[in-house]
Design a protein around this motif. Sequence first.
Motif, PDB file in Angstrom:
ATOM      1  N   ILE A  75      14.054   1.738 -40.024  1.00 25.58           N
ATOM      2  CA  ILE A  75      13.367   0.483 -39.714  1.00 25.58           C
ATOM      3  C   ILE A  75      13.626  -0.607 -40.753  1.00 25.58           C
ATOM      4  CG2 ILE A  75      11.575   1.653 -38.391  1.00 25.58           C
ATOM      5  CD1 ILE A  75       9.670   1.210 -40.733  1.00 25.58           C
ATOM      6  N   LYS A  76      14.001  -0.213 -41.964  1.00 30.28           N
ATOM      7  CA  LYS A  76      14.291  -1.256 -42.952  1.00 30.28           C
ATOM      8  C   LYS A  76      15.562  -2.028 -42.590  1.00 30.28           C
ATOM      9  CE  LYS A  76      16.920   1.388 -46.420  1.00 30.28           C
ATOM     10  NZ  LYS A  76      16.901   1.905 -47.821  1.00 30.28           N
ATOM     11  N   GLU A  77      16.384  -1.456 -41.700  1.00 24.66           N
ATOM     12  CA  GLU A  77      17.587  -2.127 -41.224  1.00 24.66           C
ATOM     13  C   GLU A  77      17.378  -2.780 -39.860  1.00 24.66           C
ATOM     14  OE1 GLU A  77      20.499  -2.532 -42.743  1.00 24.66           O
ATOM     15  OE2 GLU A  77      19.788  -1.504 -44.548  1.00 24.66           O
ATOM     16  N   GLY A  78      16.143  -2.670 -39.328  1.00 25.79           N
ATOM     17  CA  GLY A  78      15.864  -3.242 -38.013  1.00 25.79           C
ATOM     18  C   GLY A  78      15.226  -4.615 -38.111  1.00 25.79           C
ATOM     19  N   ILE A  79      15.123  -5.281 -36.974  1.00 21.76           N
ATOM     20  CA  ILE A  79      14.504  -6.603 -36.902  1.00 21.76           C
ATOM     21  C   ILE A  79      13.370  -6.550 -35.880  1.00 21.76           C
ATOM     22  CG2 ILE A  79      14.849  -9.039 -36.325  1.00 21.76           C
ATOM     23  CD1 ILE A  79      17.764  -8.728 -37.173  1.00 21.76           C
ATOM     24  N   LYS A  80      12.198  -6.979 -36.280  1.00 21.01           N
ATOM     25  CA  LYS A  80      11.027  -6.937 -35.422  1.00 21.01           C
ATOM     26  C   LYS A  80      11.144  -7.955 -34.292  1.00 21.01           C
ATOM     27  CE  LYS A  80       7.984  -5.614 -39.251  1.00 21.01           C
ATOM     28  NZ  LYS A  80       6.817  -6.017 -40.090  1.00 21.01           N
ATOM     29  N   MET A  81      10.761  -7.514 -33.085  1.00 20.79           N
ATOM     30  CA  MET A  81      10.697  -8.407 -31.928  1.00 20.79           C
ATOM     31  C   MET A  81       9.295  -8.283 -31.332  1.00 20.79           C
ATOM     32  SD  MET A  81      14.457  -7.905 -30.137  1.00 20.79           S
ATOM     33  CE  MET A  81      14.199  -6.152 -29.781  1.00 20.79           C
ATOM     34  N   TYR A  82       8.513  -9.364 -31.429  1.00 24.49           N
ATOM     35  CA  TYR A  82       7.119  -9.352 -30.995  1.00 24.49           C
ATOM     36  C   TYR A  82       6.950  -9.668 -29.515  1.00 24.49           C
ATOM     37  CZ  TYR A  82       5.929  -9.211 -35.947  1.00 24.49           C
ATOM     38  OH  TYR A  82       5.810  -8.838 -37.267  1.00 24.49           O
ATOM     39  N   MET A 106      11.782  -2.917 -32.253  1.00 24.62           N
ATOM     40  CA  MET A 106      12.763  -3.292 -33.264  1.00 24.62           C
ATOM     41  C   MET A 106      14.177  -3.283 -32.699  1.00 24.62           C
ATOM     42  SD  MET A 106      11.455  -1.673 -36.829  1.00 24.62           S
ATOM     43  CE  MET A 106      12.175  -3.068 -37.693  1.00 24.62           C
ATOM     44  N   SER A 107      14.906  -4.330 -33.016  1.00 26.21           N
ATOM     45  CA  SER A 107      16.327  -4.380 -32.678  1.00 26.21           C
ATOM     46  C   SER A 107      17.091  -3.629 -33.763  1.00 26.21           C
ATOM     47  CB  SER A 107      16.807  -5.834 -32.619  1.00 26.21           C
ATOM     48  OG  SER A 107      18.206  -5.894 -32.422  1.00 26.21           O
ATOM     49  N   VAL A 108      17.825  -2.588 -33.351  1.00 27.91           N
ATOM     50  CA  VAL A 108      18.594  -1.793 -34.314  1.00 27.91           C
ATOM     51  C   VAL A 108      20.043  -1.702 -33.863  1.00 27.91           C
ATOM     52  CG1 VAL A 108      16.614  -0.441 -35.091  1.00 27.91           C
ATOM     53  CG2 VAL A 108      17.969   0.386 -33.184  1.00 27.91           C
ATOM     54  N   ASP A 109      20.914  -1.583 -34.832  1.00 26.83           N
ATOM     55  CA  ASP A 109      22.342  -1.497 -34.568  1.00 26.83           C
ATOM     56  C   ASP A 109      22.719  -0.067 -34.190  1.00 26.83           C
ATOM     57  OD1 ASP A 109      25.227  -0.864 -35.787  1.00 26.83           O
ATOM     58  OD2 ASP A 109      25.161  -2.981 -35.255  1.00 26.83           O
ATOM     59  N   ARG A 110      23.344   0.077 -33.019  1.00 26.00           N
ATOM     60  CA  ARG A 110      23.694   1.413 -32.511  1.00 26.00           C
ATOM     61  C   ARG A 110      24.571   2.182 -33.499  1.00 26.00           C
ATOM     62  NH1 ARG A 110      24.222   3.714 -27.385  1.00 26.00           N
ATOM     63  NH2 ARG A 110      23.668   1.740 -26.403  1.00 26.00           N
ATOM     64  N   ARG A 111      25.626   1.539 -33.991  1.00 23.02           N
ATOM     65  CA  ARG A 111      26.556   2.246 -34.867  1.00 23.02           C
ATOM     66  C   ARG A 111      25.876   2.664 -36.167  1.00 23.02           C
ATOM     67  NH1 ARG A 111      32.690   0.763 -36.998  1.00 23.02           N
ATOM     68  NH2 ARG A 111      32.744   2.409 -38.573  1.00 23.02           N
ATOM     69  N   LYS A 112      25.149   1.736 -36.801  1.00 17.05           N
ATOM     70  CA  LYS A 112      24.497   2.066 -38.066  1.00 17.05           C
ATOM     71  C   LYS A 112      23.511   3.214 -37.899  1.00 17.05           C
ATOM     72  CE  LYS A 112      24.913  -2.451 -40.326  1.00 17.05           C
ATOM     73  NZ  LYS A 112      24.171  -3.632 -40.849  1.00 17.05           N
ATOM     74  N   LEU A 113      22.768   3.192 -36.802  1.00 14.82           N
ATOM     75  CA  LEU A 113      21.806   4.267 -36.559  1.00 14.82           C
ATOM     76  C   LEU A 113      22.520   5.598 -36.386  1.00 14.82           C
ATOM     77  CD1 LEU A 113      19.010   5.354 -36.025  1.00 14.82           C
ATOM     78  CD2 LEU A 113      19.175   4.515 -33.664  1.00 14.82           C
TER      79      LEU A 113
END
Length: 469
Positions: A75-82, A106-113
């Motif tokens: 989650i520290k690499e994600g971006i919150k979407m309210y 949270m918007s997260v990057d598929r590859r990074k995850l």
Amino acid sequence: MSADQATKHVAVIGGGLVGALNACFMAKRGFKVDLFEKREDIRTMDVVRGRSINLALSVRGREALREVGLEEVVIKEGIKMYGRMIHGGDGSLNEIYYGRKDQYIMSVDRRKLNEVLLTAAEKYRNVQMHFEQKLVRCDIKTGDLEFKSKSGQTNKMCVDLIIGNDGAFSAVRQQMMKDTLLNYEQTYIPHGYMELCIPPNSLGEFNMGVNYLHIWPRNEFMMIALPNQDKSFTATLFMPFDIFNNISTVEEAMVFFREKFPDSIPLIGEEAIRETFRKNKALPMVSIKCSPYHVGGKTVIMGDAAHAMVPFYGQGMNAGFEDCIVFNDKLNEHNDDFDAALKAYTEYRKPDAQAINDLAMYNYVEMRKSVNSKMFLLRKKLDNFLYMLFPNRWVPLYTMVSFSRTRYHECIKRREWQDKMLTKSLNVGCVVLGLSFVFFGRHMLTKQGSLLMTLTEDIAGNFKSMLSA
């Protein structure tokens, strides 16, 4: 870890998101785990081909990550979407919160995850990773497996349990279909998708409000955009193939965007739109339902292999991650007895997996069309108001799906109950209103004559019929 646990040998087929997470769960139980992936190790690749639609991480996925100690890392690499930011055809903006103002996905990057999960799995001493290994033989009843490497070498082994996490076109599931009575339903929806990029602005910042899932709803089709860590947005155009196919030149693409998404052109850039339509074709989306998910005590499928879904509820990854929790729970309940745990897993998970498949289809209509409706917005406000008054009794559908672990099929049942309650309340309100008119009509009868009396009695009769119905 017991001696018996240490002897159990599990093969995880597929090194994607769910496969890598499953390897962590199985390794944590003390099983010997071999993970096989037919592609290269994505951590060594410059470009990863395949789906890159951004992922929306919500409560179900976060809980699965928490159980293997990875939630905070992700989650520290994600971006919150309210909530959703709705872009009208006239350039207007309207925000719709998902739930309470403190609730977010949270918007997260598929590859990074995927890289985080593979690295975490690799850290377990009882996990072996095998890349560029294509499954060429799979005996789902004995656990015998055979793989072939890119160089042509074969790798054979026999395991206690095969876990098929190899995606929508799963080789493990195909073998199950050959050897068992597996019910299978595959649907390609008549809509495809094409990805574009909204780069950072000239100052290197986000070009739009960052904490939203942006939607351009146009009834038959839509475009969405999710924020990335590098200050860009990944935009995805979802549209019927018939419309995609009618855009045969880049000039026609520009005409289409000027008419339907004019405010997006300065954000994406004309040349980028032209280049995207020049080089790319719309890609298909598939929905898959099947059952059972297991064969005896030797083979089980999870994630997209069991229930691939269209991406419109943002639950594909979350549902796959929740599969890992459910299976882990069943292993706990049955003391690692694979025969009992696999059977229990299928029985428990089937109604939920099929329910979220249906909800994903439903949400496409909501995103591209319903969000333009005043009735939809009114219902959304009413749901949130009742949720505030009765937080344990009235929970909006989206809140149940994304911000709780309420079973998916229960989410649908509760929504149906809510709809019935609102319909009954509306009917009662209409009756009260009708009776008020009747009372008023009778009171004024001496002045207005028998015509008003007849009219009010007709209204009363209609409302009485509505109530009895």
